[in-house]
Design a protein around this motif. Structure first.
Motif, PDB file in Angstrom:
ATOM      1  N   PRO A   1      -8.082   7.789  -4.787  1.00  0.00           N
ATOM      2  CA  PRO A   1      -8.330   7.840  -3.292  1.00  0.00           C
ATOM      3  C   PRO A   1      -7.198   6.766  -2.784  1.00  0.00           C
ATOM      4  O   PRO A   1      -7.277   5.678  -3.350  1.00  0.00           O
ATOM      5  CB  PRO A   1      -9.846   7.406  -3.347  1.00  0.00           C
ATOM      6  CG  PRO A   1     -10.248   7.709  -4.593  1.00  0.00           C
ATOM      7  CD  PRO A   1      -9.416   7.668  -5.565  1.00  0.00           C
ATOM      8  N   ASP A   2      -6.825   7.098  -1.615  1.00  0.00           N
ATOM      9  CA  ASP A   2      -5.994   6.009  -0.964  1.00  0.00           C
ATOM     10  C   ASP A   2      -6.807   4.792  -0.562  1.00  0.00           C
ATOM     11  O   ASP A   2      -6.219   3.693  -0.366  1.00  0.00           O
ATOM     12  CB  ASP A   2      -5.444   6.917   0.520  1.00  0.00           C
ATOM     13  CG  ASP A   2      -4.599   5.934   1.049  1.00  0.00           C
ATOM     14  OD1 ASP A   2      -3.505   5.720   0.511  1.00  0.00           O
ATOM     15  OD2 ASP A   2      -4.783   5.444   2.268  1.00  0.00           O
ATOM     16  N   ILE A   3      -8.060   5.073  -0.320  1.00  0.00           N
ATOM     17  CA  ILE A   3      -8.789   4.041  -0.128  1.00  0.00           C
ATOM     18  C   ILE A   3      -8.821   2.878  -1.101  1.00  0.00           C
ATOM     19  O   ILE A   3      -8.979   1.754  -0.766  1.00  0.00           O
ATOM     20  CB  ILE A   3     -10.160   4.218   0.676  1.00  0.00           C
ATOM     21  CG1 ILE A   3     -11.032   3.246   1.445  1.00  0.00           C
ATOM     22  CG2 ILE A   3     -11.293   4.703  -0.800  1.00  0.00           C
ATOM     23  CD1 ILE A   3     -12.057   3.544   1.927  1.00  0.00           C
ATOM     24  N   VAL A   4      -8.543   3.223  -2.026  1.00  0.00           N
ATOM     25  CA  VAL A   4      -8.634   2.215  -3.205  1.00  0.00           C
ATOM     26  C   VAL A   4      -7.326   1.753  -3.535  1.00  0.00           C
ATOM     27  O   VAL A   4      -7.235   0.486  -3.700  1.00  0.00           O
ATOM     28  CB  VAL A   4      -8.704   3.240  -4.667  1.00  0.00           C
ATOM     29  CG1 VAL A   4      -8.582   2.222  -6.140  1.00  0.00           C
ATOM     30  CG2 VAL A   4     -10.461   3.730  -4.850  1.00  0.00           C
ATOM     31  N   ILE A   5      -6.279   2.538  -3.333  1.00  0.00           N
ATOM     32  CA  ILE A   5      -4.954   1.980  -3.438  1.00  0.00           C
ATOM     33  C   ILE A   5      -4.862   0.874  -2.317  1.00  0.00           C
ATOM     34  O   ILE A   5      -4.220  -0.127  -2.411  1.00  0.00           O
ATOM     35  CB  ILE A   5      -3.687   3.173  -2.917  1.00  0.00           C
ATOM     36  CG1 ILE A   5      -3.963   4.139  -3.975  1.00  0.00           C
ATOM     37  CG2 ILE A   5      -2.401   2.586  -2.792  1.00  0.00           C
ATOM     38  CD1 ILE A   5      -3.672   3.698  -5.443  1.00  0.00           C
ATOM     39  N   GLY A   6      -5.629   1.146  -1.276  1.00  0.00           N
ATOM     40  CA  GLY A   6      -5.463   0.182   0.033  1.00  0.00           C
ATOM     41  C   GLY A   6      -5.974  -1.154  -0.356  1.00  0.00           C
ATOM     42  O   GLY A   6      -5.803  -2.516   0.448  1.00  0.00           O
ATOM     43  N   ARG A   7      -6.984  -1.321  -1.207  1.00  0.00           N
ATOM     44  CA  ARG A   7      -7.692  -2.408  -1.684  1.00  0.00           C
ATOM     45  C   ARG A   7      -7.097  -3.368  -2.853  1.00  0.00           C
ATOM     46  O   ARG A   7      -6.843  -4.368  -2.838  1.00  0.00           O
ATOM     47  CB  ARG A   7      -9.236  -2.306  -2.206  1.00  0.00           C
ATOM     48  CG  ARG A   7     -10.184  -1.783  -0.938  1.00  0.00           C
ATOM     49  CD  ARG A   7     -11.565  -1.971  -1.572  1.00  0.00           C
ATOM     50  NE  ARG A   7     -11.660  -0.952  -2.278  1.00  0.00           N
ATOM     51  CZ  ARG A   7     -12.515   0.351  -1.858  1.00  0.00           C
ATOM     52  NH1 ARG A   7     -12.819   0.472  -0.729  1.00  0.00           N
ATOM     53  NH2 ARG A   7     -12.499   1.198  -2.860  1.00  0.00           N
ATOM     54  N   LEU A   8      -6.082  -2.785  -3.387  1.00  0.00           N
ATOM     55  CA  LEU A   8      -5.337  -3.263  -4.465  1.00  0.00           C
ATOM     56  C   LEU A   8      -4.273  -4.672  -3.894  1.00  0.00           C
ATOM     57  O   LEU A   8      -4.410  -5.621  -4.812  1.00  0.00           O
ATOM     58  CB  LEU A   8      -4.520  -2.282  -5.279  1.00  0.00           C
ATOM     59  CG  LEU A   8      -5.239  -1.198  -6.043  1.00  0.00           C
ATOM     60  CD1 LEU A   8      -4.496  -0.447  -7.215  1.00  0.00           C
ATOM     61  CD2 LEU A   8      -6.396  -1.775  -6.758  1.00  0.00           C
TER      62      LEU A   8
ATOM     63  N   ARG B   1       0.887  -1.201  -0.063  1.00  0.00           N
ATOM     64  CA  ARG B   1      -0.065  -0.024  -0.050  1.00  0.00           C
ATOM     65  C   ARG B   1       0.728   1.550   0.070  1.00  0.00           C
ATOM     66  O   ARG B   1       0.429   2.177  -0.428  1.00  0.00           O
ATOM     67  CB  ARG B   1      -0.755  -0.010   1.380  1.00  0.00           C
ATOM     68  CG  ARG B   1      -1.801   0.952   1.336  1.00  0.00           C
ATOM     69  CD  ARG B   1      -2.660   1.283   2.651  1.00  0.00           C
ATOM     70  NE  ARG B   1      -3.857   1.893   2.558  1.00  0.00           N
ATOM     71  CZ  ARG B   1      -4.689   1.949   3.079  1.00  0.00           C
ATOM     72  NH1 ARG B   1      -5.149   0.885   3.925  1.00  0.00           N
ATOM     73  NH2 ARG B   1      -5.801   2.800   3.068  1.00  0.00           N
ATOM     74  N   MET B   2       1.941   1.254   0.502  1.00  0.00           N
ATOM     75  CA  MET B   2       3.056   2.415   0.497  1.00  0.00           C
ATOM     76  C   MET B   2       3.712   2.646  -0.556  1.00  0.00           C
ATOM     77  O   MET B   2       4.221   3.379  -1.157  1.00  0.00           O
ATOM     78  CB  MET B   2       3.729   2.307   1.796  1.00  0.00           C
ATOM     79  CG  MET B   2       2.946   2.480   2.956  1.00  0.00           C
ATOM     80  SD  MET B   2       3.823   2.742   4.604  1.00  0.00           S
ATOM     81  CE  MET B   2       4.653   0.902   4.903  1.00  0.00           C
ATOM     82  N   THR B   3       4.099   1.229  -1.247  1.00  0.00           N
ATOM     83  CA  THR B   3       5.068   1.463  -2.361  1.00  0.00           C
ATOM     84  C   THR B   3       4.481   2.248  -3.561  1.00  0.00           C
ATOM     85  O   THR B   3       5.170   2.777  -4.357  1.00  0.00           O
ATOM     86  CB  THR B   3       5.768  -0.008  -2.784  1.00  0.00           C
ATOM     87  OG1 THR B   3       4.350  -0.889  -3.149  1.00  0.00           O
ATOM     88  CG2 THR B   3       6.575  -0.458  -1.971  1.00  0.00           C
TER      89      THR B   3
END
Lengths: 205, 205
Positions: free
Chosen positions: B6-13, A199-201
């Motif tokens: 949105p970061d919340i999307v990144i978090g789900r990937l 999530r951070m990369t």
DNA sequence: TAGATTGTTAATCGATTAACAATC
DNA sequence: TAGATTGTTAATCGATTAACAATC
């Protein structure tokens, strides 16, 4: 008594509780939504809104009595008691969890440790004698344990979860890097360091 | 190139990626947003929406080629390479992390392990020789490491974070049960099992 | 072709924030 | 009293879902 408080609010309360405990350790007695928010990178309005779901814990002009707010949050979260937790998996990670000193003062105590390896069953991990996984159902039922942590390889996690749930477990903290399928009403939380790293990369390029 | 995703999307990937990898291991070649959603307890619409931020990876009527979608997600998340990670803290938890085999095939490799205890410095933890914390800045700078994991007691975590950031670290996975204060632009993720447990006990009464 | 599923738009739903009266 | 901060309402903002044309 189903409540209609958003889960996202519930999810922030433990973080507030942790920060408040820290403030208390630092010797502070009173705080404000503004101070707490600054520490946590959250708006003061959000903190007041979240807390207001459960009652008025503060005083205008003054803020929040830290000890009192901690007490109230522990009550809301039901951690003003000690929950027994079953740990399944006594590998490196399970062993580290069994040795961890940080559960006790926050509402939890590991009650038993299970592993399926004949080399491990019967040996000591910290203060626990490792029990065979075949005893899971019996022990959990007898002791009425409701919470479990899964620290087994991904391939075994679903199978272990099934046994745990069948035995009466209602909340699972899953360290195995895979999603669990559970019936409605069973809570699951996940800890997978790689998911958090990935999530951070995204932002590092 | 600041993105507005949105970061919340990144978090789900990463969660999608993990589930897809599992599906592939199970021998499947194609999946659909419906199937994936069912596995993850997420609506199919959300999955399609999330993915559509980055391109059209599927085919109408067919779904998604799993291998291809994995490749694309790894690219989006920048884990189609290997990131070196610095680990600070060689206690029970740090040691478990140093032994963990699950980083390699998901884009990460622990590159070095630090501890401040004279008893530990110079000893082996897994394949790593423990380095003194006084070397943190030098090693991280020399090797250009951008990611660190903190597995030290809460009281030391902020201090360690400061040194790491000063040395060029840009993303921190913090296992210490406390909030870190970091400058803008530094990413932090937290792993605190007690926070996750407390989030579940709310529902157990 | 018929059935299935995507990508996307618009509608809905929910969460966060701003603002302020109340009051310590 | 003057200053500070809460609890709450209303406004804003953002995320999720429903629906469907496009198309494989």
């Amino acid at each position: 008594m189903a409540s209609n408080i958003p889960d996202i609010v519930i999810g922030r309360l433990p973080v507030y509780l942790r920060a408040l405990t820290r403030l208390m350790q630092e010797g502070q007695e009173v705080t404000s939504s503004h101070e707490l928010g600054k520490r946590l990178g959250i708006s003061s309005a959000q903190i007041r809104k979240d807390l207001s779901h459960f009652g008025g814990f503060g005083k205008q002009g003054t803020g929040y009595q830290i000890a009192y707010l901690i007490e109230q949050l522990r009550q809301v979260l039901s951690v003003n008691r000690e929950w027994e937790v079953a740990l399944v998996g006594a590998g490196d990670l399970g062993s580290a969890l069994a040795h961890y000193r940080g559960f006790g003062d926050r509402g939890f105590r590991i009650a038993c440790v299970f592993d399926n390896s004949p080399q491990k069953v019967g040996t000591k991990v910290g203060e626990y004698t490792v029990l065979p996984t075949s005893d899971i159902a019996k022990v959990i039922r007898e002791r009425g344990i409701k919470i479990a942590m899964i620290a087994v390889p991904a391939e075994k996690a679903q199978e272990v979860a099934n046994v745990l749930i069948e035995a009466g477990i209602r909340a699972i903290l899953n360290y195995a890097p895979m999603n669990l399928n559970v019936p409605a009403g069973i809570r699951v939380q996940y800890i997978d360091p790689v998911v958090q790293l990935q999530r951070m990369t995204y932002y590092l390029t």
